[in-house]
Design an enzyme around this catalytic site. Structure first.
Site, mmCIF file in Angstrom:
data_model
loop_
_atom_site.group_PDB
_atom_site.id
_atom_site.type_symbol
_atom_site.label_atom_id
_atom_site.label_comp_id
_atom_site.label_asym_id
_atom_site.label_seq_id
_atom_site.Cartn_x
_atom_site.Cartn_y
_atom_site.Cartn_z
ATOM 1 N N HIS A 1 -35.465 -37.900 -20.370
ATOM 2 C CA HIS A 1 -35.457 -39.328 -20.077
ATOM 3 C C HIS A 1 -36.496 -39.705 -19.027
ATOM 4 O O HIS A 1 -36.747 -38.967 -18.081
ATOM 5 C CB HIS A 1 -34.067 -39.839 -19.744
ATOM 6 C CG HIS A 1 -33.452 -39.349 -18.463
ATOM 7 N ND1 HIS A 1 -33.612 -40.008 -17.264
ATOM 8 C CD2 HIS A 1 -32.654 -38.290 -18.197
ATOM 9 C CE1 HIS A 1 -32.924 -39.360 -16.321
ATOM 10 N NE2 HIS A 1 -32.344 -38.311 -16.858
ATOM 11 N N ASP B 1 -35.192 -35.946 -11.501
ATOM 12 C CA ASP B 1 -34.275 -36.306 -12.586
ATOM 13 C C ASP B 1 -34.820 -37.572 -13.222
ATOM 14 O O ASP B 1 -34.637 -38.654 -12.678
ATOM 15 C CB ASP B 1 -32.863 -36.520 -12.027
ATOM 16 C CG ASP B 1 -31.884 -37.066 -13.046
ATOM 17 O OD1 ASP B 1 -32.224 -37.132 -14.227
ATOM 18 O OD2 ASP B 1 -30.769 -37.436 -12.631
ATOM 19 N N GLU C 1 -31.332 -43.647 -19.779
ATOM 20 C CA GLU C 1 -30.327 -42.587 -19.766
ATOM 21 C C GLU C 1 -29.336 -42.810 -18.643
ATOM 22 O O GLU C 1 -28.131 -42.622 -18.795
ATOM 23 C CB GLU C 1 -31.011 -41.216 -19.611
ATOM 24 C CG GLU C 1 -30.092 -40.015 -19.836
ATOM 25 C CD GLU C 1 -29.382 -39.496 -18.594
ATOM 26 O OE1 GLU C 1 -28.556 -38.592 -18.706
ATOM 27 O OE2 GLU C 1 -29.635 -40.021 -17.478
ATOM 28 N N GLU C 2 -29.853 -43.211 -17.492
ATOM 29 C CA GLU C 2 -29.021 -43.317 -16.288
ATOM 30 C C GLU C 2 -27.974 -44.428 -16.384
ATOM 31 O O GLU C 2 -27.058 -44.483 -15.579
ATOM 32 C CB GLU C 2 -29.903 -43.548 -15.049
ATOM 33 C CG GLU C 2 -30.881 -42.410 -14.748
ATOM 34 C CD GLU C 2 -30.206 -41.140 -14.219
ATOM 35 O OE1 GLU C 2 -28.974 -41.116 -14.094
ATOM 36 O OE2 GLU C 2 -30.942 -40.172 -13.953
ATOM 37 N N ASP D 1 -33.061 -31.858 -19.217
ATOM 38 C CA ASP D 1 -32.709 -32.690 -18.073
ATOM 39 C C ASP D 1 -32.421 -31.768 -16.885
ATOM 40 O O ASP D 1 -32.483 -30.547 -17.014
ATOM 41 C CB ASP D 1 -31.475 -33.537 -18.433
ATOM 42 C CG ASP D 1 -31.368 -34.831 -17.621
ATOM 43 O OD1 ASP D 1 -31.921 -34.899 -16.508
ATOM 44 O OD2 ASP D 1 -30.692 -35.762 -18.097
ATOM 45 N N HIS E 1 -30.062 -37.308 -7.605
ATOM 46 C CA HIS E 1 -29.889 -38.728 -7.290
ATOM 47 C C HIS E 1 -30.061 -39.000 -5.791
ATOM 48 O O HIS E 1 -29.494 -39.966 -5.269
ATOM 49 C CB HIS E 1 -28.558 -39.284 -7.812
ATOM 50 C CG HIS E 1 -28.546 -39.438 -9.305
ATOM 51 N ND1 HIS E 1 -27.603 -40.159 -9.981
ATOM 52 C CD2 HIS E 1 -29.389 -38.966 -10.259
ATOM 53 C CE1 HIS E 1 -27.847 -40.102 -11.284
ATOM 54 N NE2 HIS E 1 -28.932 -39.375 -11.471
HETATM 55 ZN ZN LIG Z 1 -31.043 -37.039 -15.847
#
Ligand SMILES: [Zn+2]
Lengths: 356, 348
Positions: free
Chosen positions: B71, B173, B204-205, B227, B313
């Site tokens: 992603h 990410d 995606e998130e 990922d 994150h």
């Molecule tokens: Zn991810």
């Protein structure tokens, strides 16, 4: 099917292993029974077992009915091998850590390994720990091996199933065992198929043992998309009455399957099921369902252009334990009601489902 | 004088640096998409985009068709209100912990940068979105409105750092997954045993949305997400048997998918045959594009290759260079395996 045969069937299905995502041996057991009564059996790309029986349709455009019960069961998965050889694990599906300590299990490693779920002995718990229910972090599986030995046999991600043979109660008609959620539903599919073996029905029928229900209704999602049935009935379990629980949350064991009513279910299907139960003197109960995405019917209803769906639930005590308990009468009634429903269908009824 | 963890960067690292430093919160992936298209177009037969903004890069070939998905989007914030003094109120896009933003710098697509701070609070647990604001240095509402409108999105503003064997950046990410796929595509030989589509997915998130429509369109026979995954190798980390530097992880399970046993085993066999280090991953939180791909249409047997990542994150997501290199190698070898045609599904 005779009561004795049904008892054997449901006990065999209960004992089969099929944790969500790895259902092969349980689908194989279901397949052995279903294939005796149908035209063709296959598995789709996600592993759903589909048994197809063609209808008799003199000069009519065919239509199809899917009867769906999930074959997967909850279980556990190894997440780490500790220094002393103990296995840490997590749940697959809604597994309850409170019921785990002391449970015999089987670890599906390079070979099948017997083990037990260990926890601190009560003597060694602090005051605070004694008041709290056990959590996954406090539990481990003991297979009696050192870390080095365990690493040769077990990998991260290996599955763990409950080693719990089913029990027939000495008195009465109740059966207890693991995975009756929803092997009972799969047994009802077999009973229905047996009832229909020599009967005439216009509908093409798909008996579907769906995978990965316990982790999010996943198998039914792709099966409904692939089969495109004109209508569907999901068969699952609902909570049976027990001390401390009162209606409307629970249903009587022996009172018949619960027919679900609510926005997830097509009113004409619900009405037809109730009518048939009345005409054939099958006992049923009524369950008001407010629209919680709890069963395969939830995803079937919104597949593609929409599929009229209904839900029959078999009352079951002690859900998600290794002693889930049901009444054989309810199971037999469910299979027979499904067969009566399948036989009752014709083209005008199916076409009428889109007319509100 | 060179510090111990300042290291000159090679070509792959330059690609990673460009990708992680690009702006691309969910729904605003254009800059990332343009960058990837530029880097991958010479390694594939054709590229195209769809209605949601997914980028497809195809190597034509016989059936079956393999779909790899990484992603492009990253977590960020969206402006919900501009107050009279020119402070911006914000809400999260994707899984953002408010306490990780305090004192951080954020950038908008137009280059406007600011920092996040909080109103007076008595205890840290009060730190929630209504207490946070973004200060872009505007002297009043009018000045702020000249540059920013309600609904504008910002993402973290952090440079790529090579720590010497480990990389640290925002948006690792999943730009690291994007970089791995671009590099794997570049290394593939002229003839492949089957068709491959590299998908650089959007959104995606916020719920695996890009991969949902991309898989529907492609109808692949097998799906693979690439990922990041969490690790259990930091002080007092939650129990998890994945560490940085032990190789890419072959996923068994996360919240979105139970990887297809046969796909997983074929990936493990491939890694072992080529002596590529790997770990097995059971992720108790989070999901990936494989969650959407495997439920597409009649079902797609799917798996995932994960790059172990610390501090997912956060502004400083950290991965290991060896894990990244081995992930490229593993994907390259997986593509060179002749995958069986899956069951037709019709039962014939
Ligand atoms: Zn991810």
């Amino acid at each position: 099917m005779k009561e004795e045969e049904v008892k054997e069937l449901v006990m065999e299905l209960s004992f089969a292993v099929g944790i969500s995502g790895s259902e092969e041996s349980a689908t194989a057991a279901a397949s052995r029974h279903l294939e005796r009564y149908v035209t063709r059996v296959w598995r789709d790309r996600l592993g759903n077992l589909i048994a197809f029986k063609e209808g008799d349709k003199p000069g009519e455009e065919p239509f199809s009915l899917a009867l769906v019960a999930h074959i997967d069961e909850i279980g556990a998965m190894v997440t780490k091998i500790e220094e002393g050889g103990a296995l840490r694990f997590t749940g697959v599906g809604g597994i309850d850590p409170r019921i785990l300590p002391g449970q015999p299990v089987e670890v599906h490693g390079r070979t099948l390994l017997k083990g037990v779920v260990g926890a601190k002995a009560p003597h060694l718990l602090s005051e605070k720990e004694r008041r709290e229910a056990s959590k996954f972090e406090d539990l481990f599986i003991d297979i009696g091996l050192t870390k080095e030995q365990a690493e040769k046999q077990v990998r991260i991600g290996d599955l763990v199933s409950f080693d719990a043979p089913p029990l027939a109660m000495t008195a009465g008609k109740n059966i207890a065992g693991k995975s009756l959620d929803d092997r009972a539903g799969v047994a009802a599919l077999v009973i229905c198929a047996a009832e229909l073996a020599a009967a005439r029905h216009r509908a093409n029928i798909y008996f579907v043992a769906s995978v990965q229900e316990e982790v999010g209704l996943r198998g039914a999602t792709t099966a409904a998309y692939g089969l495109v049935p004109d209508l569907a009935v999901a068969i699952d379990v609902t909570h049976g009455e027990a001390p401390g629980l009162t209606p409307p949350d629970v249903f009587e064991l022996g009172g018949g399957p619960a027919i679900a009513v609510g926005p997830n279910f097509h009113p004409a299907l619900t009405a037809r099921l109730e009518e048939l139960a009345r005409d054939n003197r099958f006992s049923i109960q009524r369950e008001a369902d407010t629209g919680v995405p709890g069963t395969d019917a939830w995803v079937i209803q919104v597949s593609r252009e929409g599929i009229p769906a209904a839900l029959l639930s078999i009352p079951l005590r002690y859900m998600h334990t290794t002693v889930e308990m049901l009444s054989l009468d309810d199971l037999i009634n469910t299979g027979r009601l499904l067969a009566a429903f399948a036989r009752s269908l014709d083209r005008p009824f199916v076409e009428g489902l889109a007319c509100f | 004088m060179k510090k111990f963890n300042e290291v000159a960067i090679n070509k792959m690292e330059t690609l990673i640096k460009e990708l992680v430093e690009a702006y691309g919160p969910s729904g605003e992936e254009a800059a990332v998409r343009e960058l990837i298209e530029e880097k991958i177009k010479d390694s594939v037969d054709r590229t195209f985009t769809d209605n949601l903004g997914n980028l497809f890069a195809i190597r034509e070939g016989a059936a079956p068709l393999l779909m790899f998905s990484a992603h492009m989007d990253e977590i960020g914030v969206i402006v919900t209100h501009i107050d009279d003094n020119g402070f911006l109120r914000i809400a999260p896009i994707g899984g953002v912990a408010p306490h990780l933003l305090v004192g951080q710098r954020l950038s908008f697509k137009n280059g406007v940068t600011g920092t996040v701070y909080h109103e007076k609070i008595k205890a840290l647990k009060e730190l929630d979105w209504p207490k946070l604001y973004l200060d872009i240095g505007a002297a009043g509402a009018a000045a702020a409105r000249e540059h920013i409108r309600i609904g504008d999105m910002a993402c973290l503003h952090q440079p790529f750092v090579n720590l010497g064997g480990r990389y640290m950046a925002k948006a690792m990410d999943d730009r690291i997954g994007c970089a791995v796929l671009v590099e794997a595509a570049r290394r593939l030989p002229g003839s492949l045993p089957q068709g491959v589509c590299f998908v650089f997915s959007v959104q995606e998130e916020v719920g695996l949305r890009g991969a949902t429509t991309a898989a529907y369109r492609l109808e692949p026979d097998y799906g693979f997400a690439v990922d990041v995954t969490l690790v259990g190798d930091t002080p007092e980390a939650p129990l998890m048997a994945v560490s940085l530097g032990q190789g890419p992880a072959i996923k068994v399970k996360d919240r979105s998918v139970l990887c297809h046993p046969r796909v997983r085993e074929l990936m493990i066999e491939t890694a072992e045959k080529h002596k590529i280090p790997y770990q097995l991953e059971v992720l108790e939180r989070g999901g990936t594009d494989a969650g959407a791909i495997h439920l597409s249409r009649e079902g797609v047997p799917s798996g995932a290759i994960s790059i172990p990542c610390r501090y997912v994150h956060s502004p400083s997501e950290m991965v290991d260079a060896g894990d990244v290199a081995h992930a490229v190698e593993l994907i390259e070898k997986i593509i060179m395996v002749s995958w069986p045609l899956p069951d037709s599904g019709s039962g014939a």
